[in-house]
Design a protein around this motif. Structure first.
Motif, short mmCIF file in Angstrom:
data_model
loop_
_atom_site.label_atom_id
_atom_site.label_comp_id
_atom_site.label_asym_id
_atom_site.label_seq_id
_atom_site.Cartn_x
_atom_site.Cartn_y
_atom_site.Cartn_z
N SER A 239 0.83 -1.21 0.00
CA SER A 239 0.00 0.00 0.00
C SER A 239 0.86 1.25 0.00
O SER A 239 0.50 2.27 -0.62
N PHE A 240 1.98 1.20 0.69
CA PHE A 240 2.91 2.32 0.66
C PHE A 240 3.38 2.59 -0.76
O PHE A 240 3.37 3.74 -1.23
N PRO B 128 6.21 9.17 14.72
CA PRO B 128 6.70 10.25 13.86
C PRO B 128 6.70 11.62 14.55
O PRO B 128 5.82 11.93 15.35
N TYR B 129 7.71 12.41 14.21
CA TYR B 129 7.75 13.81 14.65
C TYR B 129 8.81 14.57 13.87
O TYR B 129 9.67 13.98 13.22
N SER C 128 2.97 5.12 8.13
CA SER C 128 3.48 6.49 8.12
C SER C 128 4.80 6.55 7.36
O SER C 128 5.65 5.68 7.52
N TYR C 129 4.94 7.60 6.54
CA TYR C 129 6.23 7.89 5.91
C TYR C 129 6.34 9.39 5.69
O TYR C 129 5.41 10.15 6.02
N LYS D 184 0.16 9.66 5.96
CA LYS D 184 -0.45 8.46 6.53
C LYS D 184 -1.25 7.77 5.43
O LYS D 184 -1.90 8.42 4.62
N PHE D 185 -1.21 6.45 5.42
CA PHE D 185 -1.95 5.70 4.42
C PHE D 185 -2.60 4.48 5.06
O PHE D 185 -2.12 3.94 6.06
N THR D 186 -3.70 4.07 4.49
CA THR D 186 -4.40 2.88 4.98
C THR D 186 -3.93 1.65 4.22
O THR D 186 -3.43 1.75 3.10
#
Length: 257
Positions: A18-19, A169-170, A204-205, A228-230
């Protein structure tokens, strides 16, 4: 230049697929993986092979380091005896599944990747690590003291330091210039593709953008976009539950922790 950065897949093939579907729509110029391809699910070989066939520059995560050496230690910081016992099951299964060819690949991954941009008569150093420049398994959480983060980045000569390992993430910006000088440094944790721990079960990426005006003198001249991706979480969770892995790993995927 648009650069996609991702980390901590942890054998989660549905998340990785998905990424790729998401990032391929975003017209990036370069892509890097910051390690921990394996562990905690059943697809270590498939994940490695997806990375390899795309020729994505990749550094070793702590789990990759252990599996590359057929070790029973992933250099993970487990908090309880139950977590450690579950971790022992995970690394044993991963060692059993990984092929010799893929183990050799993990063993030879570099520790760091560094790129130097020369813009506006300034140098802009991008450093990619897994945990920190000092240790592959050092956790740089968001509440790390500012003085400590600045010291780490100064010693590594990193203007933009990207890392994973915490799965949270930050983006923090520090002005490290002395007296009246200005020198902005960016610390960017990518989060996790396949095992998030920020109470958000999406992968997350990060995409960072460096343009011809980017400079250590202007903190806003470097764009950092968290994406963000599902993905099919149930497929990944069911794979855990149908294996010898602890069911708690499936619940972690569902809950984002």
């Amino acid at each position: 230049m648009k650069i996609a950065l991702f980390s901590d897949i942890h054998s989660n093939l549905p998340a990785l697929e998905s990424f790729f579907a998401d990032v391929e729509k975003r017209e990036v110029d370069a892509m890097y993986c910051l390690g921990d391809l394996v562990g905690y699910n059943i697809w270590p070989n498939e994940v490695i092979e997806e990375i390899r066939k795309r020729n994505i520059p990749t550094i070793a995560g702590n789990y990759d380091f252990g599996i590359g050496r057929t070790s029973d230690d992933c250099l993970c910081a487990y908090k309880t005896e139950e977590e450690r016992a579950n971790g022992d099951i995970s690394i044993a299964l991963t060692n059993e599944l990984v092929t010799d060819k893929n183990r050799a690949y993990l063993r030879t991954l570099p520790a760091h990747i560094k790129s130097e941009f020369q813009l506006n008569e300034d140098k802009l150093n991008l450093l990619l690590v897994h945990g920190s420049p000092r240790k592959i398994n050092e956790y740089l959480f968001e509440d790390r003291a500012e003085k400590s983060m600045i010291r780490i980045m100064n010693q590594a000569n990193a203007d933009i330091m990207c890392f994973g390992h915490t799965h949270q993430p930050y983006h923090r910006i520090f002005n490290t210039g002395e007296e009246n000088e200005t020198h902005f440094r960016h610390a960017i944790n990518l989060g996790s593709i396949g095992k998030p721990k920020d109470n958000d079960n999406r992968g997350s990426y990060v995409i960072i953008e460096i343009n011809d005006n980017s400079s250590i003198l202007d903190k806003d001249s470097i764009s950092v976009n968290f994406i963000k991706f599902t993905y099919d979480i149930e497929k990944a969770a069911k794979a855990v539950e149908d294996s010898i892995l602890p069911n708690s790993y499936a619940e972690n995927l569902r809950n984002g922790y």
